[in-house]
Design a protein around this motif. Structure first.
Motif, mmCIF file in Angstrom:
data_model
loop_
_atom_site.group_PDB
_atom_site.id
_atom_site.type_symbol
_atom_site.label_atom_id
_atom_site.label_comp_id
_atom_site.label_asym_id
_atom_site.label_seq_id
_atom_site.Cartn_x
_atom_site.Cartn_y
_atom_site.Cartn_z
ATOM 1 N N TYR A 1 0.832 -1.198 0.000
ATOM 2 C CA TYR A 1 0.000 0.000 0.000
ATOM 3 C C TYR A 1 0.874 1.258 0.000
ATOM 4 C CZ TYR A 1 0.964 0.311 5.061
ATOM 5 O OH TYR A 1 1.584 0.412 6.285
ATOM 6 N N ASP A 2 0.346 2.312 -0.613
ATOM 7 C CA ASP A 2 1.000 3.620 -0.583
ATOM 8 C C ASP A 2 0.459 4.464 0.552
ATOM 9 O OD1 ASP A 2 2.744 3.473 -2.930
ATOM 10 O OD2 ASP A 2 0.883 3.393 -4.081
ATOM 11 N N ASN A 3 -0.821 4.247 0.853
ATOM 12 C CA ASN A 3 -1.498 5.067 1.847
ATOM 13 C C ASN A 3 -2.218 4.149 2.841
ATOM 14 O OD1 ASN A 3 -4.081 6.523 2.861
ATOM 15 N ND2 ASN A 3 -2.792 8.199 2.116
ATOM 16 N N LEU A 4 -1.876 4.244 4.120
ATOM 17 C CA LEU A 4 -2.453 3.366 5.140
ATOM 18 C C LEU A 4 -3.960 3.539 5.239
ATOM 19 C CD1 LEU A 4 -2.092 1.304 7.415
ATOM 20 C CD2 LEU A 4 -1.659 3.227 8.971
ATOM 21 N N ASP A 5 -4.444 4.771 5.133
ATOM 22 C CA ASP A 5 -5.887 5.009 5.226
ATOM 23 C C ASP A 5 -6.642 4.260 4.133
ATOM 24 O OD1 ASP A 5 -5.673 6.666 7.448
ATOM 25 O OD2 ASP A 5 -5.355 8.455 6.228
ATOM 26 N N ASP A 6 -6.073 4.246 2.924
ATOM 27 C CA ASP A 6 -6.711 3.524 1.821
ATOM 28 C C ASP A 6 -6.717 2.023 2.092
ATOM 29 O OD1 ASP A 6 -7.105 5.920 0.523
ATOM 30 O OD2 ASP A 6 -5.321 5.725 -0.756
ATOM 31 N N PHE B 1 2.258 -4.441 13.038
ATOM 32 C CA PHE B 1 3.690 -4.454 13.341
ATOM 33 C C PHE B 1 4.209 -3.047 13.084
ATOM 34 C CE2 PHE B 1 2.561 -8.797 12.626
ATOM 35 C CZ PHE B 1 3.375 -9.533 13.474
ATOM 36 N N THR B 2 4.450 -2.326 14.176
ATOM 37 C CA THR B 2 4.819 -0.913 14.065
ATOM 38 C C THR B 2 5.444 -0.444 15.370
ATOM 39 O OG1 THR B 2 3.978 1.300 13.537
ATOM 40 C CG2 THR B 2 2.563 -0.103 14.881
ATOM 41 N N SER B 3 6.186 0.655 15.288
ATOM 42 C CA SER B 3 6.682 1.306 16.504
ATOM 43 C C SER B 3 5.936 2.608 16.750
ATOM 44 C CB SER B 3 8.191 1.585 16.383
ATOM 45 O OG SER B 3 8.452 2.423 15.276
ATOM 46 N N SER B 4 4.912 2.853 15.939
ATOM 47 C CA SER B 4 4.152 4.103 16.025
ATOM 48 C C SER B 4 2.859 3.896 16.797
ATOM 49 C CB SER B 4 3.842 4.623 14.619
ATOM 50 O OG SER B 4 2.880 5.653 14.659
ATOM 51 N N SER B 5 2.706 4.624 17.881
ATOM 52 C CA SER B 5 1.471 4.514 18.662
ATOM 53 C C SER B 5 0.285 5.090 17.900
ATOM 54 C CB SER B 5 1.625 5.214 20.014
ATOM 55 O OG SER B 5 1.912 6.584 19.841
ATOM 56 N N SER B 6 0.525 6.098 17.082
ATOM 57 C CA SER B 6 -0.573 6.710 16.325
ATOM 58 C C SER B 6 -1.115 5.746 15.272
ATOM 59 C CB SER B 6 -0.119 8.011 15.669
ATOM 60 O OG SER B 6 0.915 7.778 14.737
ATOM 61 N N ILE B 7 -0.212 4.986 14.638
ATOM 62 C CA ILE B 7 -0.665 4.000 13.653
ATOM 63 C C ILE B 7 -1.426 2.881 14.355
ATOM 64 C CG2 ILE B 7 0.123 2.183 12.087
ATOM 65 C CD1 ILE B 7 2.289 4.087 11.134
#
Length: 453
Positions: free
Chosen positions: A340-345, A362-368
């Motif tokens: 994907y290019d855009n997570l929202d999509d 699988f991420t280190s971002s709390s916002s994601i």
């Protein structure tokens, strides 16, 4: 089937199962029965689909032993009446919730983890004070046989009975008026169970499945992600209801991700000979899975051998949501990768599927993490790992929508097989006359003051 049900209902009505010591005795008996016969259990499941002793213990028996221990340690507190506040219009009184066993329970197990998915709900049902008729899946025939032999040889059929058979026997069981039905399996069969239960208004718990996504973001720990994802996906040759069904990976790390996953599969060397891989359960499922592998989209793996019901760990790339492997739950060792290019999509596309049993990020971002988990509806999930949430009995386990109804494990399992009966105990030393005849405007004014509405 009517006789089995009648025998258990007669015994349940003696009230014997409501005694906590009686329930603990049944759990002790089951625990000893399984431990004394572990080798029989290992031999049977290996005959069915080459599941090793290591995997059988770690992914099945150890979880059952833990559930038994957890129930025994906490049963008194789980069963204790819950005190509740009493509103002013019922004063003087005390209020509480009493946990009552539902009665005679039908448990229909699944084939992919035949011991764990049969005995875990049975542990919960027995702990809650019910009697149990267990119908294991007939697909792993040897495990079904050994469960029937052990349980029916050790338990009084008034308390715990295993009934073997296929569709005719299951259909006959579903025609009976049980007090609870617990089913683990496909959404398709879950709908049949639900319809059958509705005829007698029987409460049900359905543990189903679906296409569980795994999101891989560009800021993940790629090496650890590949290690944990490969283990979770290819455990039991992918025949796991909460396995990651497909991957959505940020396009900027797609190539690195594919290489990392491939390296991890090669490192693990999945095979029957290494005792870390299993067969596909039967020929029908083998052919179904084989048809999902388009040769032109195989990045790694793809080998099959019908005589052994073997499908190699397979990674598919350049996959779109229109491909055949994205039209149903895979339930096998095939991992489609969609970039994907855009997570929202990507999230929007996932929302088009029925609600999944699990979701992984699988991420280190709390916002994601928050974006994915707050947007999608699913049964349960993990951050930076997969599948292992099933091992925490402090968490309720279950689906939502097409992936299931209700939950169990730990106290949630006890509640799954209990009725929460509401009781108010009133004192007799005072009674306000406001609710009684004759009605009057002054009494209505006082009632409004008390209710403050």
């Amino acid at each position: 089937m009517e006789t089995h049900l009648a025998i258990q209902r007669t015994f349940f009505n003696t009230q014997a199962t409501k005694d906590i010591s009686f329930r603990i005795a049944q759990l002790d008996k089951l625990n000893k029965l399984l431990k004394d016969n572990e080798q029989l259990l290992y031999d049977a499941i290996y005959k069915d689909f080459k599941k090793s002793e290591f995997d059988t213990y770690t992914s099945e028996l150890s979880l059952i032993y833990h559930d038994i221990k957890d129930a025994k340690n906490n049963l008194k507190s789980w069963a204790r009446n819950e005190r509740k506040p009493t509103n002013i219009i019922n004063w003087p009184a005390s209020s509480y919730v009493q946990k009552d066993p539902l009665g005679v329970c039908l448990i229909i197990g699944a084939w992919n983890y035949p011991y764990q998915l049969s005995f875990a709900p049975a542990v919960a049902a027995l702990a809650a004070g019910n009697t149990v008729i267990l119908k294991p899946s007939e697909l792993p025939l040897n495990t079904s046989n050994v469960m029937a032999k052990l349980v029916n040889g050790a338990f009084n059929p008034e308390i715990f009975k295993v009934v073997e058979g296929g569709v005719p026997e299951t259909t006959e069981l579903l025609a009976q008026n049980f007090d609870k039905i617990f089913f683990t399996g496909s959404t398709k069969v879950g709908k049949i169970v639900y319809q059958a239960a509705a005829k007698n208004l029987i409460p049900v718990t359905l543990e189903l499945g679906g296409k569980s996504p795994a999101f891989i973001t560009k800021d993940c720990n790629l090496k650890m992600t590949a290690k944990r994802l490969v283990w979770a996906k290819f455990l039991n040759a992918g025949q796991t209801c909460i396995a990651p069904d497909y991957v959505l990976v940020d396009k900027c790390i797609e190539n690195e991700f594919l290489q990392a996953v491939t390296a991890e599969i090669e490192k693990e060397q999945f095979s029957f000979h290494n005792h870390n891989y299993v067969q596909i359960i039967n020929n029908a499922n083998f052919e179904r899975l084989k048809a999902m592998i388009p040769d032109q989209k195989v990045f790694f793996g793809g080998e099959t051998k019908a005589s052994d019901r073997y499908i190699a760990p397979t990674i598919l790339h350049n996959i779109t949501f229109e491909d055949a492997c994205m039209q149903e739950e895979i339930f096998g060792p095939i991992l489609p990768v969609i970039s994907y290019d855009n997570l929202d999509d990507a999230i929007v596309e996932v929302q088009k599927f029925p609600k999944a049993l699990s979701a992984y990020v699988f991420t280190s971002s709390s916002s994601i993490r928050k974006k994915v988990f707050n947007t999608l509806s699913f049964g349960g999930g993990m951050v930076n790992d997969a599948v292992m949430h099933i091992t925490n009995s402090n968490l309720p386990f279950g689906g939502v929508g097409n992936s299931g109804i209700g939950s169990y494990h730990g106290e949630a399992g006890f509640n799954c097989f209990s009725h929460r009966k509401s009781i108010i105990k009133k004192g007799t030393w005072l009674e306000l006359p406001l609710k009684y005849f004759p009605h009057s405007s002054s009494r209505l004014k006082w009632i409004k003051r008390f209710l403050k509405l």
